[in-house]
Scaffold this motif. Structure first.
Motif, mmCIF file in Angstrom:
data_model
loop_
_atom_site.group_PDB
_atom_site.id
_atom_site.type_symbol
_atom_site.label_atom_id
_atom_site.label_comp_id
_atom_site.label_asym_id
_atom_site.label_seq_id
_atom_site.Cartn_x
_atom_site.Cartn_y
_atom_site.Cartn_z
ATOM 1 N N CYS A 103 43.680 36.963 38.836
ATOM 2 C CA CYS A 103 43.395 38.213 39.534
ATOM 3 C C CYS A 103 42.197 38.863 38.858
ATOM 4 O O CYS A 103 42.237 39.161 37.657
ATOM 5 C CB CYS A 103 44.588 39.148 39.495
ATOM 6 N N VAL A 104 41.125 39.048 39.623
ATOM 7 C CA VAL A 104 39.907 39.682 39.117
ATOM 8 C C VAL A 104 39.932 41.142 39.551
ATOM 9 O O VAL A 104 39.988 41.435 40.751
ATOM 10 C CB VAL A 104 38.652 38.980 39.649
ATOM 11 N N ILE A 105 39.904 42.042 38.576
ATOM 12 C CA ILE A 105 40.070 43.473 38.840
ATOM 13 C C ILE A 105 38.866 44.216 38.280
ATOM 14 O O ILE A 105 38.451 43.979 37.141
ATOM 15 C CB ILE A 105 41.379 43.991 38.221
ATOM 16 N N PHE A 106 38.330 45.134 39.083
ATOM 17 C CA PHE A 106 37.071 45.794 38.761
ATOM 18 C C PHE A 106 37.285 47.257 38.369
ATOM 19 O O PHE A 106 38.163 47.928 38.924
ATOM 20 C CB PHE A 106 36.136 45.718 39.979
ATOM 21 N N PRO A 107 36.450 47.753 37.455
ATOM 22 C CA PRO A 107 36.569 49.161 37.062
ATOM 23 C C PRO A 107 35.983 50.117 38.095
ATOM 24 O O PRO A 107 36.208 51.324 38.018
ATOM 25 C CB PRO A 107 35.781 49.227 35.750
ATOM 26 N N ALA A 126 33.060 37.832 35.972
ATOM 27 C CA ALA A 126 33.911 38.933 35.520
ATOM 28 C C ALA A 126 33.287 39.665 34.343
ATOM 29 O O ALA A 126 33.259 40.905 34.306
ATOM 30 C CB ALA A 126 35.295 38.404 35.149
ATOM 31 N N GLU A 127 32.754 38.926 33.393
ATOM 32 C CA GLU A 127 32.123 39.561 32.240
ATOM 33 C C GLU A 127 30.896 40.364 32.653
ATOM 34 O O GLU A 127 30.675 41.479 32.161
ATOM 35 C CB GLU A 127 31.747 38.509 31.202
ATOM 36 N N ALA A 128 30.101 39.821 33.562
ATOM 37 C CA ALA A 128 28.890 40.512 34.006
ATOM 38 C C ALA A 128 29.225 41.822 34.719
ATOM 39 O O ALA A 128 28.464 42.797 34.633
ATOM 40 C CB ALA A 128 28.072 39.610 34.925
ATOM 41 N N LYS A 129 30.365 41.862 35.408
ATOM 42 C CA LYS A 129 30.778 43.054 36.158
ATOM 43 C C LYS A 129 31.703 43.961 35.353
ATOM 44 O O LYS A 129 32.186 44.945 35.874
ATOM 45 C CB LYS A 129 31.468 42.631 37.452
ATOM 46 N N ARG A 130 31.954 43.599 34.094
ATOM 47 C CA ARG A 130 32.875 44.346 33.229
ATOM 48 C C ARG A 130 34.282 44.422 33.838
ATOM 49 O O ARG A 130 35.023 45.393 33.665
ATOM 50 C CB ARG A 130 32.346 45.746 32.910
ATOM 51 N N PHE A 236 40.843 50.458 31.612
ATOM 52 C CA PHE A 236 40.178 49.227 31.191
ATOM 53 C C PHE A 236 40.010 49.177 29.675
ATOM 54 O O PHE A 236 40.116 48.100 29.076
ATOM 55 C CB PHE A 236 38.836 49.085 31.911
ATOM 56 N N GLU A 237 39.778 50.313 29.052
ATOM 57 C CA GLU A 237 39.711 50.334 27.587
ATOM 58 C C GLU A 237 41.037 49.909 26.990
ATOM 59 O O GLU A 237 41.080 49.128 26.022
ATOM 60 C CB GLU A 237 39.329 51.737 27.111
#
Length: 265
Positions: A103-107, A126-130, A236-237
């Motif tokens: 599951c890819v979840i975005f901030p 995922a890393e590029a989009k944080r 996310f933190e």
């Protein structure tokens, strides 16, 4: 833990976006009624899908098409669902027989449904989009949608989903065996304890993976998160710091510190 609030959410659940039941609006309304946060994670892609019995392949393909068609509407509805006391997050589920499901979840907002054919490309994205890419039902056999821990990347996957309606991945003797809509039960080599013994480090979460449009359904998994506040930034933190734990249903307050350091540190 006096600097943090205990928040409860579901980071993996389904409705009509993909191949489940119930509208997105119903999911939002139900989540807002009893959770602090949730992520909408519609079925989106399965690049190495085998031949499934009956109409299984077409069911998935129809769901993927529906998810893509409604992605702009989903983005708007998730954005508009946020209030001062509820956080809605945008996400989607990526399937793979070889690499397992994520599951890819975005901030924040994400215009593109990025659907690669290799997990390394997904983790790079995922890393590029944080974003965070959370492995799911990891204890199934590798090659049949169990996690491929050779590709585990802590920077992209600070937490792992250890419980859902599929069952519990912690050990091959844990309660809640993975038989509900099973892909073959638990594989000992893919269980959570085996990965910890190998030296991998990650936090735990649970989420429902409900296919009835009911985020946070009792007995199917919820995530406890110790965060400074309810903002997406704070959530996310907390995920990256691994101040998280998994619960099957009862929302037990688990507050742990060692030498003054909180869980996950």
């Amino acid at each position: 833990m006096s600097d943090y609030r205990l928040l409860w959410g579901d980071l993996h659940n389904h409705n009509e976006l993909g191949l489940a039941k119930g509208s997105l609006q119903r999911s939002i309304d139900l989540a807002r009624g009893h959770l602090d946060f949730f992520a909408c994670t519609g079925h989106s892609h399965w690049h190495d899908m085998p031949k499934l019995p009956g109409t299984g392949n077409q069911m998935f393909l129809d769901g993927f098409e529906r998810q893509a068609k409604l992605w702009p509407t989903t983005r708007r509805m998730i954005r508009d669902a946020n209030t001062d006391d509820f956080t809605a997050l945008l996400g989607y589920e990526w399937h793979s027989s070889e690499f397992g499901d994520y599951c890819v979840i975005f901030p924040g907002d994400q215009p593109e449904l990025f659907l690669p054919d290799h997990v390394e490309k997904l983790l790079d994205f995922a890393e590029a989009k944080r974003a965070v890419a959370i492995p799911h039902h990891v204890a199934y056999k590798q090659g049949w949608r169990g996690a491929n821990f050779k590709h585990f990347r802590r920077s992209a996957s600070p937490v792992v989903e250890v419980f859902s309606e599929h069952g519990c991945s912690v050990t091959d003797r844990s309660p809640y065996p993975m038989i509900r809509h099973s892909m073959g039960g638990r594989s000992t080599s893919n269980t959570i304890v085996r990965q910890l013994n190998r030296g991998l480090r990650f936090g735990f979460v649970a989420s429902t993976d409900t296919h009835r449009g009911y985020p946070g359904a009792y007995g199917e998994g919820v995530a406890g998160v110790w965060a400074r506040d309810l903002s997406a930034e704070s959530l996310f933190e907390a995920l990256r710091a691994r101040r998280t734990y998994a619960a099957t249903g009862d929302r037990i307050a688990l507050e742990v510190a060692v030498n003054g350091q909180p869980m996950g540190s």
